[in-house]
Design a protein around this motif. Structure first.
Motif, PDB file in Angstrom:
ATOM      1  N   HIS A 252       0.920  -1.223   0.119  1.00  0.00           N
ATOM      2  CA  HIS A 252      -0.057   0.097   0.014  1.00  0.00           C
ATOM      3  C   HIS A 252       0.591   1.205  -0.003  1.00  0.00           C
ATOM      4  CE1 HIS A 252       0.705  -1.414   4.121  1.00  0.00           C
ATOM      5  NE2 HIS A 252       1.064  -0.267   4.448  1.00  0.00           N
ATOM      6  N   ILE A 253       2.186   1.027   0.410  1.00  0.00           N
ATOM      7  CA  ILE A 253       2.949   2.309   0.173  1.00  0.00           C
ATOM      8  C   ILE A 253       2.884   3.048  -1.186  1.00  0.00           C
ATOM      9  CG2 ILE A 253       4.466   1.723   2.142  1.00  0.00           C
ATOM     10  CD1 ILE A 253       6.722   2.167  -0.478  1.00  0.00           C
ATOM     11  N   ILE A 254       2.316   2.173  -2.031  1.00  0.00           N
ATOM     12  CA  ILE A 254       2.660   2.724  -3.581  1.00  0.00           C
ATOM     13  C   ILE A 254       1.684   4.182  -3.500  1.00  0.00           C
ATOM     14  CG2 ILE A 254       0.258   1.507  -4.325  1.00  0.00           C
ATOM     15  CD1 ILE A 254       1.855   0.820  -6.773  1.00  0.00           C
ATOM     16  N   LYS A 255       1.072   4.437  -2.612  1.00  0.00           N
ATOM     17  CA  LYS A 255       0.067   5.714  -2.838  1.00  0.00           C
ATOM     18  C   LYS A 255       1.018   6.761  -2.311  1.00  0.00           C
ATOM     19  CE  LYS A 255      -2.824   6.622   0.308  1.00  0.00           C
ATOM     20  NZ  LYS A 255      -4.103   6.769   1.354  1.00  0.00           N
ATOM     21  N   ASP A 256       2.289   6.295  -1.650  1.00  0.00           N
ATOM     22  CA  ASP A 256       3.125   7.391  -0.777  1.00  0.00           C
ATOM     23  C   ASP A 256       3.589   8.245  -1.988  1.00  0.00           C
ATOM     24  OD1 ASP A 256       5.861   8.584   0.172  1.00  0.00           O
ATOM     25  OD2 ASP A 256       4.995   7.303   1.933  1.00  0.00           O
ATOM     26  N   GLU A 257       3.380   9.814  -1.455  1.00  0.00           N
ATOM     27  CA  GLU A 257       3.654  10.681  -2.800  1.00  0.00           C
ATOM     28  C   GLU A 257       5.333  10.634  -3.172  1.00  0.00           C
ATOM     29  OE1 GLU A 257       1.979  14.299  -2.939  1.00  0.00           O
ATOM     30  OE2 GLU A 257      -0.064  13.181  -2.574  1.00  0.00           O
ATOM     31  N   LEU A 263       8.517   2.041  -6.003  1.00  0.00           N
ATOM     32  CA  LEU A 263       7.815   0.771  -6.019  1.00  0.00           C
ATOM     33  C   LEU A 263       7.100   0.461  -7.329  1.00  0.00           C
ATOM     34  CD1 LEU A 263       7.004  -1.831  -4.464  1.00  0.00           C
ATOM     35  CD2 LEU A 263       4.995  -0.688  -3.620  1.00  0.00           C
ATOM     36  N   GLU A 264       6.418   1.300  -7.743  1.00  0.00           N
ATOM     37  CA  GLU A 264       5.547   1.055  -8.997  1.00  0.00           C
ATOM     38  C   GLU A 264       6.304   0.613 -10.193  1.00  0.00           C
ATOM     39  OE1 GLU A 264       2.051   3.289 -11.522  1.00  0.00           O
ATOM     40  OE2 GLU A 264       2.249   3.803  -9.518  1.00  0.00           O
ATOM     41  N   VAL A 265       7.431   1.506 -10.328  1.00  0.00           N
ATOM     42  CA  VAL A 265       8.090   1.384 -11.454  1.00  0.00           C
ATOM     43  C   VAL A 265       9.171  -0.044 -11.291  1.00  0.00           C
ATOM     44  CG1 VAL A 265       8.553   3.562 -12.175  1.00  0.00           C
ATOM     45  CG2 VAL A 265      10.165   2.949 -10.661  1.00  0.00           C
ATOM     46  N   VAL A 266       9.608  -0.362 -10.179  1.00  0.00           N
ATOM     47  CA  VAL A 266      10.196  -1.530  -9.832  1.00  0.00           C
ATOM     48  C   VAL A 266       9.690  -2.768 -10.575  1.00  0.00           C
ATOM     49  CG1 VAL A 266      11.329  -3.077  -8.237  1.00  0.00           C
ATOM     50  CG2 VAL A 266      11.715  -0.633  -8.317  1.00  0.00           C
ATOM     51  N   VAL A 267       8.329  -2.637  -9.924  1.00  0.00           N
ATOM     52  CA  VAL A 267       7.454  -3.895 -10.327  1.00  0.00           C
ATOM     53  C   VAL A 267       7.175  -3.897 -11.463  1.00  0.00           C
ATOM     54  CG1 VAL A 267       5.179  -4.980 -10.006  1.00  0.00           C
ATOM     55  CG2 VAL A 267       6.575  -4.185  -8.033  1.00  0.00           C
ATOM     56  N   SER A 268       6.834  -2.745 -12.209  1.00  0.00           N
ATOM     57  CA  SER A 268       6.413  -2.919 -13.558  1.00  0.00           C
ATOM     58  C   SER A 268       7.653  -3.055 -14.520  1.00  0.00           C
ATOM     59  CB  SER A 268       6.051  -1.418 -14.136  1.00  0.00           C
ATOM     60  OG  SER A 268       4.853  -0.844 -13.550  1.00  0.00           O
ATOM     61  N   ARG A 269       8.715  -2.664 -14.208  1.00  0.00           N
ATOM     62  CA  ARG A 269      10.027  -3.023 -14.963  1.00  0.00           C
ATOM     63  C   ARG A 269      10.040  -4.400 -14.655  1.00  0.00           C
ATOM     64  NH1 ARG A 269      14.877  -0.519 -12.335  1.00  0.00           N
ATOM     65  NH2 ARG A 269      13.732   1.328 -13.172  1.00  0.00           N
ATOM     66  N   MET A 270      10.055  -5.174 -13.729  1.00  0.00           N
ATOM     67  CA  MET A 270      10.124  -6.602 -13.484  1.00  0.00           C
ATOM     68  C   MET A 270       9.177  -7.476 -14.612  1.00  0.00           C
ATOM     69  SD  MET A 270      12.694  -7.166 -11.196  1.00  0.00           S
ATOM     70  CE  MET A 270      12.616  -8.906 -11.057  1.00  0.00           C
ATOM     71  N   LYS A 271       7.988  -6.596 -14.509  1.00  0.00           N
ATOM     72  CA  LYS A 271       6.947  -7.286 -15.423  1.00  0.00           C
ATOM     73  C   LYS A 271       7.468  -7.161 -17.212  1.00  0.00           C
ATOM     74  CE  LYS A 271       2.789  -6.073 -14.928  1.00  0.00           C
ATOM     75  NZ  LYS A 271       1.561  -5.207 -14.428  1.00  0.00           N
ATOM     76  N   THR A 272       8.007  -5.932 -17.401  1.00  0.00           N
ATOM     77  CA  THR A 272       8.523  -5.559 -18.623  1.00  0.00           C
ATOM     78  C   THR A 272       9.559  -6.427 -19.126  1.00  0.00           C
ATOM     79  OG1 THR A 272       7.856  -3.375 -18.174  1.00  0.00           O
ATOM     80  CG2 THR A 272       9.121  -3.743 -20.266  1.00  0.00           C
ATOM     81  N   ILE A 527      -6.528   3.659  -2.622  1.00  0.00           N
ATOM     82  CA  ILE A 527      -5.128   3.819  -3.044  1.00  0.00           C
ATOM     83  C   ILE A 527      -4.839   4.240  -4.556  1.00  0.00           C
ATOM     84  CG2 ILE A 527      -2.937   2.582  -3.379  1.00  0.00           C
ATOM     85  CD1 ILE A 527      -3.365   1.934  -0.755  1.00  0.00           C
ATOM     86  N   GLU A 528      -4.118   5.441  -4.560  1.00  0.00           N
ATOM     87  CA  GLU A 528      -4.222   5.987  -6.046  1.00  0.00           C
ATOM     88  C   GLU A 528      -2.351   5.920  -6.236  1.00  0.00           C
ATOM     89  OE1 GLU A 528      -6.228   6.643  -8.093  1.00  0.00           O
ATOM     90  OE2 GLU A 528      -8.039   7.014  -6.795  1.00  0.00           O
ATOM     91  N   SER A 529      -2.103   6.237  -7.455  1.00  0.00           N
ATOM     92  CA  SER A 529      -0.666   5.867  -8.102  1.00  0.00           C
ATOM     93  C   SER A 529      -0.176   7.483  -7.827  1.00  0.00           C
ATOM     94  CB  SER A 529      -0.526   5.478  -9.300  1.00  0.00           C
ATOM     95  OG  SER A 529       0.504   5.729  -9.587  1.00  0.00           O
TER      96      SER A 529
END
Length: 731
Positions: A252-257, A263-272, A527-529
């Motif tokens: 849930h810290i993905i919403k942290d400004e 966190l979001e790009v790290v996971v998206s990078r793993m997916k990519t 939770i928002e991005s």
């Protein structure tokens, strides 16, 4: 006097009602003999709804008001009617059928779960998906529901499936806070070492030489920032391609400004990376699957996280555990205090110190309390006030033990307080003192501990009562409200699974913000991005990594983010007008993407070749490689090359990389002396006037360190270390 027992002790016990030492009862129930017997007879540490065995002479009932009643003549709390007991035992029987036994785990891995015979309710519900499938998995569960065990189940699944020897298997565990990482590292070293897995901790405090060690580690424990800076070098970094299991704690810290975007790009990078490996390798069966398992606190839109972590073939499993399944029932209370407009934050904070004693008296039930304060100085002030305000009833043995702890402390203020049953704890203290205080609190000898919010993030010191004294804290020279992550972490410290069946968390705030916190505690905040705020740095990094090579891939990358999922559902939050369909929203995201790409090329951080492919420039590469903010790079573009050393130091001190260095009031004296003092060695380029900003503090410490001027203050030495770790990247 605080902590007088009211008359709810049953009269036929051999204790005198009035001043019973609850400590004794607690130790009585927790002596190792009884514990052994209870475990043997089926009392499950990990399951609050313990079974009631027929053949045990030490029967434990859990009553509705959740106190332990034993038939050996100790009755801690009277209850109104007998039907409550029956009701509890009825549900207990049903609950038990649903719990899974540890014996289900293959014998060679059973030692990982040796601390309990049964998995608790949440773990039992998750077990089938975690242990018998490879699906991506998101679980939303209240703090204290044993989430670590769920990660351990996922690791066990990977080991069950992977052929021996486990050579090319990497597991990444990611948590937002260094202290959580250290805790996990110590714990998993013990658990997985014996079965032949090595753990390696990678946080901001460790250096680049770790690349070598990671090659040999099976379980990598890290923060999003550190993993991001590591994987930014992934083309020559085959490690990332070996990751088979990616564990995300506190997702849930993905919403942290400030930190969510990483966190979001790290996971998206793993997916990519995963999908580009698919494209590169014709034989798809050679691409090992990557599994995500994420855990979050109570949030309303877990489903969005699951959607984000789903892959093309299989949607992720999403499991929600209700608050009432928390092993320790948590009572949450938000108290609003009046605060007049002309009252400063500091004044308001001080008035709250005098309210602590009555809150402890009302809610602590004579069990340990933990009070979170905004600043280090505030921690000490509040502790002194309470020691004067309150008298704790301590047994003679307890006093002696506290005196023993006190004798080993270096801090004299703390020594005096400790004998009153009060202590404080913060990151600026001597490590040995911190450990002593933690020890005294853990064994239950210390009734009240005051601490800063940083402790909530790391050291696991559970308490029966947690008080958050004021919801504002001091960051970078201004007061601001705690983030939701902070609040949830602090509240998560309430309840000690081994001793309590109930716990209480009290938030003290202004009347005006009371509603806001009530809503937050009900888990009502979606939770928002926050990736759209940091898109430019992250886009540049992906271009340098060649994850993103042209506009179409850039859009594919955007589609792999949480930002994309939320923008489709709540476009206005991201500055996109409502009423657009999916195509329209995608077009707007494309615009945002292009705007950022233009910003990058206008500072010559990327270029386009004839085929419209992006090419990173040397500067862009440095920016990604050294993890530099776009604003800092823009600032460096103003350098002419004729600057003096003084001007360069001033420029570096202004970089956003140092925002987390705080200027504390009690440091100004030392800093001003370093800056100007005719009797002492001072810095080479003194600044005008007094030291009053964070930038001036950074400047002063850089110069003192480079000028080899010794600084006698522990916190300033800590800050200098941090400045130079970040400064090395910047310069």
């Amino acid at each position: 006097s605080l902590f007088k027992k009211s008359g709810n002790i049953n009269k036929n016990t051999e204790f005198k009602a009035g001043s019973v030492d609850v400590k004794e009862i607690a130790t009585y129930l927790n002596t190792s003999e009884n514990m052994k017997e209870m475990t043997k007879e089926g009392f499950l540490r990990n399951n609050p709804h313990a079974s009631i065995t027929k053949d045990s002479d030490f029967t434990l009932h859990r009553v509705n008001n959740e106190e332990i009643v034993s038939e050996n003549g100790i009755k801690i709390q009277s209850f109104s009617n007998a039907s409550e007991i029956l009701d509890m035992t009825g549900t207990t029987g049903r609950k038990l059928e649903m719990l899974r036994a540890v014996t289900e785990i293959p014998s060679q891995f059973r030692s990982i779960f040796k601390e309990f015979p049964y998995f608790n309710y949440a773990q039992s519900k998750a077990l089938d998906d975690l242990l018998y499938t490879d699906r991506n998995f998101v679980i939303c569960a209240p703090t204290g529901s044993g989430k670590t065990v769920m990660f351990e189940l996922a690791i066990t699944r990977l080991l069950m499936e992977a052929p021996l020897p486990w050579l090319n298997i990497k597991v990444v565990y990611m948590a937002p806070i260094k202290a959580l990482c250290s805790q996990r590292f110590d714990d998993w070293k013990e658990k997985f070492g014996p079965i032949g897995l090595t753990c390696k901790e990678l946080t901001g405090d460790t250096l680049m030489d770790d690349l070598f060690e990671i090659h040999h580690a099976d379980i990598i424990i890290t923060t999003p920032e550190k993993w991001d800076s590591m994987t930014r070098r992934w083309r020559d970094n085959s490690i990332v391609q070996l990751v088979r299991l990616f564990l995300i704690d506190e997702v849930h810290i993905i919403k942290d400004e400030s930190r969510g975007a990483t966190l979001e790009v790290v996971v998206s990078r793993m997916k990519t990376i995963q999908s580009s490996l698919w494209r590169l390798l014709e034989k798809h069966d050679t691409v090992p699957p990557l599994r995500f398992v994420a855990v979050s606190a109570t949030i309303p839109n877990t489903q969005d996280i699951a959607e984000w972590l789903s892959d093309s073939k299989m949607p992720a499993v999403c499991l929600k555990i209700d608050e009432d399944q928390r092993p320790v029932k948590l009572r949450k209370i938000v108290l609003g205090f009046p605060c007049s407009d002309n009252q400063t934050e500091f004044k308001f904070d001080l008035t709250l110190n005098y309210k602590i004693a009555s809150i402890i008296q009302t809610y602590s039930e004579q069990k340990p309390a933990l009070v979170f304060c905004a600043t280090r100085k505030g921690v000490q002030q509040a502790a002194s006030v309470l020691a004067k305000d309150a008298k704790f009833l301590l047994s003679i043995e307890q006093k002696q033990r506290l005196q023993g702890f006190a004798n080993s402390l270096k801090d004299s203020k703390l020594r005096d307080l400790l004998t009153y049953g009060v202590a404080y704890h913060h990151a600026g203290m001597e490590i040995s003192d911190r450990k002593t205080i933690e020890g005294a609190f853990t064994v239950g000898d210390l009734p009240v501990l005051f601490t800063t919010s940083t402790l909530a993030m790391g050291v696991n010191l559970p308490a029966h009562l947690v008080i958050i004294k004021s919801t504002m804290h001091y960051v970078g020279g201004v007061f601001q409200e705690y983030s939701e992550t902070d609040i949830l972490q602090m509240i998560g410290r309430a309840g000690r699974p081994q001793f309590d069946t109930t716990a209480t968390a009290v938030i003290m705030t202004r009347c005006s913000t009371r509603e806001r916190y009530i809503q937050m505690l009900n888990g009502a905040d979606v939770i928002e991005s926050s990736l759209h705020r940091h898109l430019v740095e992250h886009l540049n990094a992906e271009i340098v990594l060649r994850t993103v090579t042209d506009v179409s891939v850039a859009l594919e990358w955007i589609r792999s983010t949480f930002l994309y999922i939320r923008a489709l559902k709540n476009p206005t939050h991201y500055g996109i007008s409502s009423g657009l369909d999916k195509v329209g929203i995608e077009a707007k995201l494309q615009e945002l993407c292009l705007k950022n790409l233009n910003d990058l090329s206008s500072f010559d951080l990327i270029r386009m070749d004839e085929a419209n492919n992006f090419k990173p420039t040397e500067t862009g590469r440095l920016m990604a490689w050294y993890y530099i903010a776009f604003d800092t790079v823009k600032q460096f573009f103003t350098i002419k090359g004729t600057e003096t050393l003084n001007e360069l130091i001033t420029m570096i001190s202004n970089c956003t990389e140092f925002v987390d260095v705080k200027l504390r009031t009690n440091e100004k004296k030392i800093l001003n002396t370093l800056n100007k003092d005719k009797d002492k060695i001072t810095i080479r380029f003194p600044m005008e006037g007094r030291i009053k900003t964070r930038e001036m503090k950074v400047n002063c410490l850089i110069q003192a360190q480079l000028g080899c001027i010794p600084i006698q203050d522990f916190t300033l030495t800590q800050d200098t270390g941090r400045i130079f770790r970040n400064g090395l990247r910047v310069t």
